[in-house]
Design an enzyme around this catalytic site. Structure first.
Site, PDB file in Angstrom:
ATOM      1  N   CYS A   1       0.814  -1.209   0.000  1.00  0.00           N
ATOM      2  CA  CYS A   1       0.000   0.000   0.000  1.00  0.00           C
ATOM      3  C   CYS A   1       0.855   1.270   0.000  1.00  0.00           C
ATOM      4  O   CYS A   1       1.008   1.936   1.032  1.00  0.00           O
ATOM      5  CB  CYS A   1      -0.986   0.031   1.161  1.00  0.00           C
ATOM      6  SG  CYS A   1      -2.253   1.272   0.842  1.00  0.00           S
TER       7      CYS A   1
ATOM      8  N   CYS B   1      -5.678   1.912  -4.523  1.00  0.00           N
ATOM      9  CA  CYS B   1      -5.216   2.543  -3.302  1.00  0.00           C
ATOM     10  C   CYS B   1      -6.270   3.564  -2.869  1.00  0.00           C
ATOM     11  O   CYS B   1      -6.387   4.623  -3.481  1.00  0.00           O
ATOM     12  CB  CYS B   1      -3.879   3.224  -3.591  1.00  0.00           C
ATOM     13  SG  CYS B   1      -3.005   3.604  -2.086  1.00  0.00           S
TER      14      CYS B   1
HETATM   15  C1  LIG Z   1      -0.908  -0.088   6.869  1.00  0.00           C
HETATM   16  C2  LIG Z   1      -1.399  -0.851   5.674  1.00  0.00           C
HETATM   17  C3  LIG Z   1      -2.397  -0.322   4.885  1.00  0.00           C
HETATM   18  C4  LIG Z   1      -2.865  -1.015   3.783  1.00  0.00           C
HETATM   19  N1  LIG Z   1      -3.882  -0.470   3.055  1.00  0.00           N
HETATM   20  C5  LIG Z   1      -4.390  -1.149   2.015  1.00  0.00           C
HETATM   21  C6  LIG Z   1      -5.527  -0.647   1.301  1.00  0.00           C
HETATM   22  O1  LIG Z   1      -6.065   0.406   1.631  1.00  0.00           O
HETATM   23  N2  LIG Z   1      -6.009  -1.374   0.264  1.00  0.00           N
HETATM   24  C7  LIG Z   1      -5.443  -2.562  -0.107  1.00  0.00           C
HETATM   25  O2  LIG Z   1      -5.938  -3.195  -1.036  1.00  0.00           O
HETATM   26  N3  LIG Z   1      -4.355  -3.059   0.538  1.00  0.00           N
HETATM   27  C8  LIG Z   1      -3.821  -2.391   1.586  1.00  0.00           C
HETATM   28  N4  LIG Z   1      -2.758  -2.906   2.284  1.00  0.00           N
HETATM   29  C9  LIG Z   1      -1.997  -4.033   1.711  1.00  0.00           C
HETATM   30  C10 LIG Z   1      -2.584  -5.417   1.935  1.00  0.00           C
HETATM   31  O3  LIG Z   1      -2.876  -5.622   3.287  1.00  0.00           O
HETATM   32  C11 LIG Z   1      -1.570  -6.437   1.448  1.00  0.00           C
HETATM   33  O4  LIG Z   1      -1.197  -6.130   0.120  1.00  0.00           O
HETATM   34  C12 LIG Z   1      -2.105  -7.856   1.491  1.00  0.00           C
HETATM   35  O5  LIG Z   1      -2.446  -8.212   2.807  1.00  0.00           O
HETATM   36  C13 LIG Z   1      -1.064  -8.818   0.949  1.00  0.00           C
HETATM   37  O6  LIG Z   1      -1.547 -10.126   0.999  1.00  0.00           O
HETATM   38  P1  LIG Z   1      -0.517 -11.354   1.006  1.00  0.00           P
HETATM   39  O7  LIG Z   1      -1.337 -12.586   1.071  1.00  0.00           O
HETATM   40  O8  LIG Z   1       0.475 -11.189  -0.061  1.00  0.00           O
HETATM   41  O9  LIG Z   1       0.260 -11.132   2.387  1.00  0.00           O
HETATM   42  P2  LIG Z   1      -0.337 -11.126   3.844  1.00  0.00           P
HETATM   43  O10 LIG Z   1      -1.795 -10.805   3.846  1.00  0.00           O
HETATM   44  O11 LIG Z   1       0.574 -10.251   4.632  1.00  0.00           O
HETATM   45  O12 LIG Z   1      -0.214 -12.627   4.315  1.00  0.00           O
HETATM   46  C14 LIG Z   1       1.001 -13.324   4.328  1.00  0.00           C
HETATM   47  C15 LIG Z   1       0.824 -14.520   5.265  1.00  0.00           C
HETATM   48  O13 LIG Z   1       1.958 -15.371   5.128  1.00  0.00           O
HETATM   49  C16 LIG Z   1       2.337 -15.824   6.395  1.00  0.00           C
HETATM   50  N5  LIG Z   1       3.759 -16.176   6.375  1.00  0.00           N
HETATM   51  C17 LIG Z   1       4.819 -15.348   6.439  1.00  0.00           C
HETATM   52  N6  LIG Z   1       5.959 -16.055   6.462  1.00  0.00           N
HETATM   53  C18 LIG Z   1       5.605 -17.365   6.385  1.00  0.00           C
HETATM   54  C19 LIG Z   1       6.346 -18.570   6.378  1.00  0.00           C
HETATM   55  N7  LIG Z   1       7.681 -18.585   6.464  1.00  0.00           N
HETATM   56  N8  LIG Z   1       5.653 -19.734   6.305  1.00  0.00           N
HETATM   57  C20 LIG Z   1       4.294 -19.746   6.219  1.00  0.00           C
HETATM   58  N9  LIG Z   1       3.551 -18.620   6.244  1.00  0.00           N
HETATM   59  C21 LIG Z   1       4.205 -17.441   6.327  1.00  0.00           C
HETATM   60  C22 LIG Z   1       2.041 -14.650   7.313  1.00  0.00           C
HETATM   61  O14 LIG Z   1       1.888 -15.066   8.661  1.00  0.00           O
HETATM   62  C23 LIG Z   1       0.770 -14.085   6.715  1.00  0.00           C
HETATM   63  O15 LIG Z   1      -0.395 -14.607   7.315  1.00  0.00           O
HETATM   64  C24 LIG Z   1      -2.299  -2.264   3.435  1.00  0.00           C
HETATM   65  C25 LIG Z   1      -1.291  -2.811   4.236  1.00  0.00           C
HETATM   66  C26 LIG Z   1      -0.854  -2.127   5.354  1.00  0.00           C
HETATM   67  C27 LIG Z   1       0.209  -2.742   6.232  1.00  0.00           C
END
Ligand SMILES: Cc1cc2nc3c(=O)[nH]c(=O)nc-3n(C[C@H](O)[C@H](O)[C@H](O)COP(=O)(O)OP(=O)(O)OC[C@H]3O[C@@H](n4cnc5c(N)ncnc54)[C@H](O)[C@@H]3O)c2cc1C
Length: 399
Positions: free
Chosen positions: A160, A343
Site C-alpha cells: 500500500c 489505493c
Molecule cells: C498499513 C497498511 C495499509 C494497507 N492499506 C491497504 C488498502 O487500503 N487497500 C489494499 O488493497 N491493501 C492495503 N494494504 C496491503 C494489503 O494488506 C496487502 O497487500 C495484502 O495483505 C497482501 O496479501 P498477502 O497474502 O500477499 O500477504 P499477507 O496478507 O501479509 O499474508 C502473508 C501470510 O503469510 C504468512 N507467512 C509469512 N511467512 C511465512 C512462512 N515462512 N511460512 C508460512 N507462512 C508465512 C504470514 O503469517 C501471513 O499470514 C495495506 C497494508 C498495510 C500494512
C-alpha cells in the site's frame, strides 16, 4: 505429507486462492501453511493509526477464515525446495506437492534502519505497519503537542504505497482539530521521486498537499533514527551523488524498508538480478514462476511492477487459480493479470480519492465518475464496503 496443491501463507492471497480452488474442484487436496493463529485485514491499520477504528476490528481467528475442506498446517516454511517439489518446515518435516502457490507476503525490514527497532513505539517514533504499533501511532498523534512531525516512505517497494501519505493526512487533520497545527511543521520524506505514480492522482494529491500546507522531500531514504537527540538521518540522492541529511523530529512516523521474505530470497524462485532482485520471479501476466512451471506466485511477494495491495490480490487470485487448474489439465494458461491495483487514499475523516490503476499506471476506474476527486461516498466504501467485501466475499472465493 503430500498435497495436490500446497499454499505457503494464509494471508489475503493464500486464503482467497484456497477458497477459490475448493469451489472450483472440491475433490482437490489443498493445504495452507500458516504459523499465525490470527488473520489481519491490514488496510484497517491506517484507520487504527488515525483513531477511526480500534485495532481489534482488523483481527479475526485464522481458523474462522480457513476454507472448509482445506488442511491448515500450523507451521512456518523454512525453505522452498522446488527441485524436489517440496517445502521444508521450521520443525524439519517436508511437505510435498504437485503444484505450489507462494503467498507469504513481504518482510518488514525494521532492522535496516539503524536504531529503529529500539526506538519504535517510544518517544514519538511510530508506524502503522504493525498491528500493535498502529494503536501506538494514534496515541502519539492524538497526544502531539506541536513541533516537527516527520512522515517517511522508503526507496523499496512497499505494501500500500499510499498508506504513508494517508496517515500523514489524518494526523495533520487531527493536529488542526486539537489546535496544535499552527505551531507545527508537517514534512514528508520519501525515497521515491514523485508524489504518486498515476498522473491524474498525482495532480489531485498536489492539491491536498497545498491545502494542508505540507512539505515534500523526494529521494530521501531514512537510514538512522537517533532517539536521544530526536534526529532522523536520511540518505539523499542527488545528481552529484549521495548526501546525509539530518532532520529533527518531535513525531516520526516510519514506513520501514520492505523485501521478500528471506526464505524466498534464498530460493531458486527469486529474481536473481535487477531492481526487483529477491522478489519472486513470475510471468507478469500468468503469475506462473518463470523457473518452475508447477509453481505460481500471489500477492505482495511477487516481483511485478504493480501496487502491492489486497485489491491487486482480488484480481490476481482468479488468475492464479484458473491458470493452475489449466496447468493440471495440461491446457494452455487462459488468464492474464493486467497489473490492477487500488489505493483508497484517505485524505481526511470522511474524504477519499479512490486510485485504481494497472501496470501501465493507467486509471482503471470501477465507478462512472471522476475518481481523481475527494469523495465522501468513496470514504464510506473504504470504512464499511471494502472490509465487508474482504471478509464475506473475497476470502470465501466469491469476489
Ligand atoms: C498499513 C497498511 C495499509 C494497507 N492499506 C491497504 C488498502 O487500503 N487497500 C489494499 O488493497 N491493501 C492495503 N494494504 C496491503 C494489503 O494488506 C496487502 O497487500 C495484502 O495483505 C497482501 O496479501 P498477502 O497474502 O500477499 O500477504 P499477507 O496478507 O501479509 O499474508 C502473508 C501470510 O503469510 C504468512 N507467512 C509469512 N511467512 C511465512 C512462512 N515462512 N511460512 C508460512 N507462512 C508465512 C504470514 O503469517 C501471513 O499470514 C495495506 C497494508 C498495510 C500494512
Amino acid at each position: 505429507m503430500q498435497y495436490q496443491v500446497l499454499i505457503v501463507g494464509g494471508g489475503s492471497g493464500g486464503i482467497t486462492a484456497a477458497a477459490r480452488l475448493r469451489r472450483a474442484d472440491p475433490r482437490l487436496s489443498v493445504a495452507v501453511i500458516e504459523p499465525n493463529d490470527k488473520h489481519y485485514y491490514q488496510p484497517f491499520w491506517t484507520l487504527v493509526g488515525g483513531g477511526i477504528v480500534p485495532k481489534e476490528a482488523s483481527e479475526r481467528p485464522e481458523a474462522s477464515v480457513m476454507p472448509r475442506g482445506v488442511t491448515w498446517i500450523r507451521n512456518r516454511v523454512a525453505a522452498l525446495e522446488p527441485d524436489r517439489n517440496a517445502v521444508r518446515l521450521a520443525t524439519g518435516e517436508r511437505v510435498t506437492y504437485e503444484q505450489l502457490i507462494v503467498a507469504p507476503g513481504l518482510q518488514l525490514d525494521w532492522h535496516k534502519v539503524k536504531g529503529l527497532p529500539e526506538a519504535l513505539g517510544k518517544d514519538g517514533v511510530c508506524s502503522i505497519y504493525d498491528y500493535r504499533q498502529a494503536e501506538r501511532t494514534w496515541e502519539m498523534i492524538r497526544g502531539f503537542q506541536g513541533g516537527q512531525a516527520v512522515f517517511t516512505s522508503p526507496a523499496t517497494p512497499v505494501k500500500c504505497g499510499g498508506a504513508p501519505q494517508k496517515i500523514m493526512f489524518l494526523a495533520e487533520e487531527t493536529f488542526e482539530q486539537n489546535g496544535v497545527r499552527g505551531r507545527s511543521r508537517v514534512d514528508y520524506y520519501t525515497g521515491g521521486a514523485v508524489i504518486f505514480g498515476v498522473k491524474e492522482i498525482a495532480a489531485a494529491l498536489e492539491k491536498v498537499k497545498e491545502r494542508k500546507g505540507l512539505d515534500y522531500h523526494y529521494k530521501h531514504d531514512l537510514r538512522e533514527v537517533r532517539p536521544q537527540s530526536r534526529e532522523a538521518v536520511f540518505c539523499r540522492t542527488t545528481d552529484e551523488g549521495m548526501r546525509e541529511v539530518v532532520v529533527k523530529y518531535d513525531l516520526l512516523h516510519v514506513t520501514p524498508p520492505m523485501s521478500a521474505p528471506d526464505f524466498v530470497k534464498e530460493s531458486p524462485l527469486a529474481l536473481q538480478e535487477g531492481p526487483l532482485k529477491g522478489w519472486m520471479a513470475v510471468d507478469h501476466g500468468t503469475l506462473q514462476s518463470t523457473v518452475y512451471p508447477n509453481v505460481f506466485g500471489l500477492g505482495d511477494v511477487i516481483g511485478t511492477p504493480n501496487a502491492k495491495t489486497g485489491a491487486a490480490i482480488r484480481k490476481q487470485a482468479p488468475t492464479v487459480v484458473e491458470n493452475l487448474l489449466a496447468y493440471r489439465r495440461q491446457a494452455s494458461l487462459p488468464k492474464t493479470y493486467d497489473g490492477y491495483g487500488s489505493c483508497p487514499l484517505v485524505t481526511g475523516r470522511g474524504k477519499l480519492i479512490l486510485a485504481e490503476f494497472n501496470y501501465k499506471n493507467e486509471m482503471t476506474p470501477s465507478f462512472p465518475f471522476d475518481q481523481a476527486k475527494e469523495r465522501h461516498d468513496m470514504y464510506l466504501l473504504k470504512r464499511h464496503g471494502l472490509p465487508f467485501l474482504y471478509w464475506n466475499l473475497m476470502l470465501r472465493g466469491l469476489a
